[in-house]
Design an enzyme around this catalytic site. Structure first.
Site, short mmCIF file in Angstrom:
data_model
loop_
_atom_site.label_atom_id
_atom_site.label_comp_id
_atom_site.label_asym_id
_atom_site.label_seq_id
_atom_site.Cartn_x
_atom_site.Cartn_y
_atom_site.Cartn_z
N GLY A 126 40.34 37.50 31.29
CA GLY A 126 38.97 37.03 31.30
C GLY A 126 38.69 38.30 29.91
O GLY A 126 37.97 38.54 28.53
N LEU A 167 35.39 36.55 35.40
CA LEU A 167 35.52 37.08 37.04
C LEU A 167 36.64 38.03 36.81
O LEU A 167 38.58 38.01 36.36
CB LEU A 167 36.73 35.74 37.17
CG LEU A 167 35.82 33.85 36.91
CD1 LEU A 167 36.25 33.41 37.66
CD2 LEU A 167 34.38 34.28 37.88
N TYR A 184 39.52 34.89 34.19
CA TYR A 184 40.34 35.14 34.56
C TYR A 184 40.39 36.55 34.44
O TYR A 184 41.62 36.03 33.86
CB TYR A 184 40.11 34.28 36.00
CG TYR A 184 40.65 35.07 37.39
CD1 TYR A 184 39.98 36.06 37.55
CD2 TYR A 184 41.60 34.56 38.46
CE1 TYR A 184 40.70 36.73 38.80
CE2 TYR A 184 42.44 35.11 39.09
CZ TYR A 184 41.32 36.15 39.48
OH TYR A 184 41.91 36.66 40.92
N CYS A 185 40.38 37.69 35.01
CA CYS A 185 41.24 39.10 34.78
C CYS A 185 41.55 38.94 33.58
O CYS A 185 41.04 39.67 32.38
CB CYS A 185 42.33 38.80 35.73
SG CYS A 185 43.81 40.10 35.95
N LEU A 186 42.51 39.41 33.48
CA LEU A 186 42.79 39.30 31.70
C LEU A 186 42.29 38.25 31.03
O LEU A 186 42.81 38.05 29.39
CB LEU A 186 44.84 39.27 31.98
CG LEU A 186 45.95 39.89 30.30
CD1 LEU A 186 45.23 41.18 29.85
CD2 LEU A 186 47.38 40.13 30.23
#
Length: 621
Positions: free
Chosen positions: A356, A380, A352-354
């Site tokens: 990812g 994500l 998720y975000c960073l």
């Protein structure tokens, strides 16, 4: 500071020729010269160098405390670039004069219609679709209709004045336009009680009680901010009781992470475990909020064995942790432990975000090294190419990065408040001025939610890691261009072999969906791309049963032609509701036959010796 001084003092001096040296005689120049033993002069020179470096950095760090980490030099450079080119663009100046005259005529005509009530008093300018400040009926009555129309015309003119000037760099143009918009928002008639008809009406109805409540709210918020307390109402969401409450155990811990394994709720589970790598810019429980909003609980109830990384909140002692440390001590260490618990099982990895972005780097390095433990990859709201990284790129240039590095150099980390300030500026209307209007002028507090409470529970970023992240990924775009190194060797995303499920959100200001869509250009695998309504956080926390959510999804195979984002919007079918069931179905398609749940922790380990979820790291301030 001592480390920096020692590093500078250890450098070899560069010999310099004295300006008065005799160069006329070759014999004289060839004659051996006595070696100077006056080392004190050299030490003094490097001491001055170290001292000057410390002075500059300390000054920049002190200034950053008052500028929310924004570099005055970067802003000045952008302004001078814009002002200089505008000064030498008489054609653009004539165009702006013409626009100002035509806007004035249009506004006068509007005023005349409003005053005489003859003809149509249709608005002479409409706000942008996302601008809801003047949508209420009170704003359509005299004189407030004239006030907000004048403001919108002025806002449009300044947009014209700060854009499309030949010779101005794109980034400088974006910075100047952004700053102009922020300054105009300060003087918006909606932000002041005497020019906001909704505030005036509410004040009359409550006989001024709203202003008293608003002042009380302001004082309360100020006291909490000064004392470092969380916002009012956040105390109702206790970590481990109200949020991050999905049952589980901490099955592994190192210097940087705790690995949580969640207790199964179904008699049988899919054989491949799910490992979630959240961003360390936030506490992990964004994906495990209250039970009805928990993605973790949803996955467990769907028969998946779920592991979650909980990052440690770094302090000054962690200043030298870099991106490679986060890779090896984070997802790699987690997968090593999962492989010891569930040997010969492949893993569904989720970032998720960073997190990812880090997972993409990890997966590429694993593909390069022949490590086949990944069954699938889910990204994500994660970027792997940073050329279109949204308004965050306003703060990414050499001047700004140096200024930010000096701030982190002094304290060893990027403080959560400093990071939050930048995000608030990016969405000032929603996060700053909306709060001023509703909580301080109207005196009405919005009820605290689990997502808002999580948002106030911020983390820090180590100096070295954050500097590498900004320079190597944002500034140099090393990952997309094959220069990023992991394990001492470059990584390329084309080495990823596992199928990919990527999720973007429509109104994402942190990872714009068109930026996350670029994963199609970087891997040769089959990709399922899903675009959901909502923003960076609320779009991912897409609870089952919400009627205001929808998504589009389209899968592509590795041998199919590339589909650009605009074509994707036209071709991808739209579905109503949460995207979670769509993703769970995709995970099931890439999973084997169900089996008995694995043990919590290492087989044979006493479960009573394991700490209950959510663990200790998430509770660190």
């Amino acid at each position: 500071m001592k480390t920096k001084t020692a590093a500078i003092a250890s450098l070899e001096p560069v010999p310099k020729r004295e300006p008065g040296a005799n160069r006329s005689s070759a014999a004289a120049s060839a004659k051996p010269q006595p070696v100077s033993t006056n080392l004190g002069v050299e030490r003094d020179a490097y001491s001055v160098t170290a001292l000057s470096d410390i002075i500059d950095r300390s000054l920049h760090a002190a200034a950053a405390r008052f500028t929310l980490g924004l570099s005055p030099a970067a802003l000045t450079e952008a302004y001078l670039d814009w002002a200089t080119h505008l000064t030498f663009s008489p054609g653009k100046q004539l165009q702006l004069i013409d626009k100002a005259a035509r806007k004035a005529l249009r506004f006068n005509s509007y005023l005349r219609c409003c005053a005489t009530e003859r003809g149509s008093s249709e608005a002479c300018i409409l706000p942008l679709p996302q601008d809801r400040r003047f949508a209420g009926p009170d704003w359509q009555r005299w004189p407030y209709n004239a006030l907000h129309q004048a403001f919108l015309l002025q806002q449009q003119w300044w947009h014209n004045a700060t854009t499309d000037i030949r010779g101005v760099t794109t980034q400088h143009e974006n910075i100047v336009s952004f700053v102009a918009r922020q300054l105009l928002d300060v003087i918006s008639p909606s932000n002041w009680p005497l020019t906001n008809p909704e505030v005036l009406r509410f004040t009359r109805e409550t006989r001024g009680a709203n202003l008293i409540r608003g002042f009380h709210n302001f004082v309360e918020d100020w006291e909490r901010a000064v004392s470092g307390k969380r916002p009012i109402g956040a105390e109702r969401f206790v970590v481990g009781r109200d949020v991050a409450a999905t049952p589980g155990k901490v099955v592994y811990r190192n210097r940087l992470i705790e690995l949580i394994q969640y207790t199964p709720t179904t008699p049988q589970v899919h054989p491949e475990p799910v490992l979630i790598v959240p961003a360390w810019i936030m506490k992990y429980y964004i994906l495990d909020l209250s039970p009805k909003n928990s993605l973790v609980k949803y996955l467990v109830d769907q028969g998946f064995t779920v592991f979650m990384i909980s990052w440690r909140n770094p302090g000054p002692e962690d200043r030298d942790l870099g991106m490679e440390d986060y890779r090896t001590l984070g997802p790699m260490a987690a997968m090593d432990h999962i492989s010891s618990v569930m040997p010969e099982r492949q893993i569904h990895a989720v970032g998720y975000c960073l997190g990812g972005t880090l997972l993409s780097i990890t997966a590429a390095a694993m593909g390069r090294d022949g490590d086949e433990r990944l069954k699938s990859i889910t990204l994500l709201a994660s970027q792997t190419d940073f050329t279109e990284a949204g308004e965050l790129m306003l703060f990414i240039n050499e001047s700004q990065l140096s200024f930010l590095e000096d701030m982190m150099w002094e304290q060893g980390f990027l403080d959560a408040k400093q990071m939050a300030g930048a995000f608030q500026i990016l969405r000032s209307n929603d996060l700053i001025w909306s709060k001023v209007i509703h909580e301080y002028l109207m005196g009405e507090r919005a009820p605290m939610t689990d997502l808002m409470a999580w948002n106030a529970d911020a983390t820090r970023m180590p100096y070295r890691m954050h500097s590498e992240y900004l320079r190597r990924l944002f500034f140099n775009n090393d990952l997309a261009e094959g220069r990023f190194r992991a394990g001492g060797q470059p990584v390329v995303l084309t080495d990823i072999r596992a199928p990919i499920f990527a999720v973007g959100t429509v109104w994402d200001h942190v990872a714009p969906w068109r930026s996350t869509y670029k994963i199609h250009l970087q891997t040769g695998n089959g990709i399922t791309y899903l675009l959901t309504t909502g923003g960076h956080n609320a779009g991912i926390v897409s609870v089952i049963g919400r009627t205001d959510r929808s998504f589009q999804v389209l899968s592509s195979k590795h041998d199919e032609a590339y589909i650009d984002p605009d074509t994707y919007l036209m071709r991808a079918p739209r579905k109503e509701g949460s995207w979670w069931p769509q993703w769970a179905s995709w995970l099931r398609e890439h999973s084997g036959a169900s089996a008995l749940p694995p043990p919590l922790g290492v087989p044979g380990q006493n479960q009573d010796s394991l700490q209950d979820a959510p663990g200790a790291y998430v509770l660190q301030d």
